[in-house]
Design a protein around this motif. Structure first.
Motif, short mmCIF file in Angstrom:
data_model
loop_
_atom_site.label_atom_id
_atom_site.label_comp_id
_atom_site.label_asym_id
_atom_site.label_seq_id
_atom_site.Cartn_x
_atom_site.Cartn_y
_atom_site.Cartn_z
N VAL A 129 7.63 -28.29 21.68
CA VAL A 129 9.09 -28.28 21.78
C VAL A 129 9.57 -26.84 21.59
O VAL A 129 9.11 -26.12 20.70
N GLY A 130 10.48 -26.42 22.46
CA GLY A 130 10.99 -25.06 22.39
C GLY A 130 10.33 -24.11 23.37
O GLY A 130 10.77 -22.96 23.52
N HIS A 131 9.27 -24.56 24.04
CA HIS A 131 8.60 -23.71 25.03
C HIS A 131 9.59 -23.36 26.15
O HIS A 131 10.33 -24.22 26.63
N PRO A 132 9.65 -22.11 26.61
CA PRO A 132 10.59 -21.74 27.68
C PRO A 132 10.32 -22.51 28.98
O PRO A 132 9.16 -22.70 29.36
N LEU A 133 11.38 -22.93 29.63
CA LEU A 133 11.30 -23.60 30.92
C LEU A 133 12.44 -23.11 31.80
O LEU A 133 13.48 -22.65 31.30
N PHE A 134 12.26 -23.23 33.12
CA PHE A 134 13.33 -23.03 34.06
C PHE A 134 13.80 -24.41 34.54
O PHE A 134 13.00 -25.35 34.64
N HIS A 135 15.08 -24.52 34.86
CA HIS A 135 15.64 -25.81 35.28
C HIS A 135 16.58 -25.58 36.45
O HIS A 135 17.46 -24.72 36.40
N SER A 136 16.39 -26.36 37.51
CA SER A 136 17.28 -26.28 38.67
C SER A 136 17.66 -27.67 39.15
O SER A 136 16.89 -28.63 38.99
N VAL A 137 18.86 -27.78 39.71
CA VAL A 137 19.32 -29.01 40.36
C VAL A 137 19.87 -28.61 41.72
O VAL A 137 20.80 -27.80 41.82
N ILE A 138 19.27 -29.16 42.77
CA ILE A 138 19.62 -28.81 44.15
C ILE A 138 19.84 -30.08 44.95
O ILE A 138 19.06 -31.04 44.84
N VAL A 139 20.87 -30.09 45.78
CA VAL A 139 21.11 -31.19 46.71
C VAL A 139 20.68 -30.75 48.10
O VAL A 139 21.11 -29.69 48.58
N HIS A 140 19.84 -31.56 48.75
CA HIS A 140 19.38 -31.27 50.10
C HIS A 140 20.12 -32.16 51.11
O HIS A 140 20.31 -33.36 50.86
N PHE A 141 20.50 -31.55 52.22
CA PHE A 141 21.26 -32.25 53.26
C PHE A 141 20.49 -32.27 54.57
O PHE A 141 19.77 -31.32 54.91
N GLU A 142 20.64 -33.36 55.31
CA GLU A 142 20.13 -33.46 56.67
C GLU A 142 21.31 -33.76 57.58
O GLU A 142 21.96 -34.79 57.47
N ALA A 159 5.16 -19.76 37.28
CA ALA A 159 6.05 -19.27 38.33
C ALA A 159 7.12 -18.37 37.70
O ALA A 159 8.29 -18.76 37.59
N PRO A 160 6.77 -17.17 37.31
CA PRO A 160 7.69 -16.31 36.55
C PRO A 160 8.92 -15.85 37.32
O PRO A 160 9.93 -15.49 36.71
N ASP A 161 8.86 -15.84 38.65
CA ASP A 161 9.98 -15.32 39.44
C ASP A 161 10.90 -16.43 39.96
O ASP A 161 11.72 -16.20 40.87
N TYR A 162 10.79 -17.62 39.42
CA TYR A 162 11.55 -18.77 39.92
C TYR A 162 13.06 -18.49 39.90
O TYR A 162 13.77 -18.81 40.85
N MET A 163 13.56 -17.88 38.84
CA MET A 163 14.99 -17.68 38.69
C MET A 163 15.54 -16.64 39.67
O MET A 163 16.76 -16.57 39.89
N GLN A 164 14.68 -15.83 40.26
CA GLN A 164 15.14 -14.79 41.17
C GLN A 164 15.18 -15.24 42.63
O GLN A 164 15.57 -14.48 43.52
N GLN A 165 14.82 -16.50 42.91
CA GLN A 165 14.76 -16.97 44.28
C GLN A 165 16.16 -17.33 44.81
O GLN A 165 17.03 -17.78 44.07
N ASP A 166 16.34 -17.12 46.11
CA ASP A 166 17.56 -17.54 46.80
C ASP A 166 17.28 -18.91 47.40
O ASP A 166 16.69 -19.03 48.46
N PHE A 167 17.72 -19.96 46.72
CA PHE A 167 17.39 -21.31 47.14
C PHE A 167 18.26 -21.81 48.29
O PHE A 167 18.17 -22.98 48.67
#
Length: 241
Positions: A129-142, A159-167
């Motif tokens: 508990v307390g370990h660093p994590l990244f969290h994202s919520v994305i809606v995909h459309f068709e 995946a250290p560069d996850y937060m720098q991605q343009d999703f």
């Protein structure tokens, strides 16, 4: 309008049934016939294209098998409610799956944050508990129809560069498959009623969702834990071995 019967044997030309099938698909995609609308009868289509009813029937049967059309005995043939498909055999980017169907994919980023593993999230990642994590919520459309809410947690050590991605240009799946080569996966599927925020993002009311929960392994660690919510009335999973 008259098209060549497939029995003519001129292989360089499109068979009549395929020509009719293409016409029906074009009318549906153009929005001239919407879900639940009746299409012209086989007799009417045979007269329109100058072919036999058998040829028309072949085109209609093909689209029925593909779940584009729905036939009701004694009533007629209707545009079926479309169920977007996702394969379970290979982990693919939802953007690629949408494009393979000839449709347009886009996404909306609702959340991207640094967080810490809670008592709920620590066990699936096999961390404290307390370990660093990244969290994202994305809606995909068709084609501007929301088909998936992707609620993903990611291990920064993998995946250290996850937060720098343009999703808006790359999906989390596409980034992770490159940054964290897949070593294993666990998943489950169940039908659940979505919480209010998920329902709002999918533009649905009280309809149940198909929920895919998946945990991926890479570099000897848990790389990602994701919950993907899909509207049950317009989505299905498919695959083969």
């Amino acid at each position: 309008m008259r098209v060549q019967e497939e029995e003519s044997g001129e292989a360089e030309r499109i068979p009549a049934f395929q020509h009719i099938k293409n016409y029906l698909l074009a009318e549906i995609h153009a929005g001239h016939w919407k879900e639940g609308d009746a299409i012209p009868s086989e007799q009417a289509l045979a007269k329109q294209f100058g072919v036999s009813r058998m040829t028309v029937n072949r085109a209609v049967r093909a689209l029925t098998d593909e779940q584009v059309l729905s036939r009701i005995q004694g009533s007629g043939t209707y545009v079926a409610q479309q169920k977007y498909q996702s394969t379970l055999v290979a982990i693919k980017s939802i953007a690629d799956e949408v494009r393979m169907r000839g449709h347009v994919h886009r996404s909306e980023l609702h959340l991207l944050e640094r967080s810490k593993a809670s008592e709920h999230m620590a066990p699936p990642f096999e961390v404290k508990v307390g370990h660093p994590l990244f969290h994202s919520v994305i809606v995909h459309f068709e084609n501007d129809v929301p088909i998936q809410v992707e609620d993903r947690w990611v291990n920064p050590e993998v995946a250290p560069d996850y937060m720098q991605q343009d999703f808006s240009t790359v999906t989390p799946n596409e980034y992770l498959m490159a940054a964290a080569p897949l070593q294993g996966v666990n998943y489950s599927i169940e039908a659940l009623n979505p919480p209010r925020d998920i329902a709002d993002m999918l533009h649905i009311q009280k309809e149940p969702c198909l929920v895919l929960k998946r945990r991926t392994l890479s570099k000897g660690q848990v790389a990602s834990v994701v919950t993907m919510w899909h509207p049950g009335n317009r989505y299905q999973f498919a695959g083969s071995f």
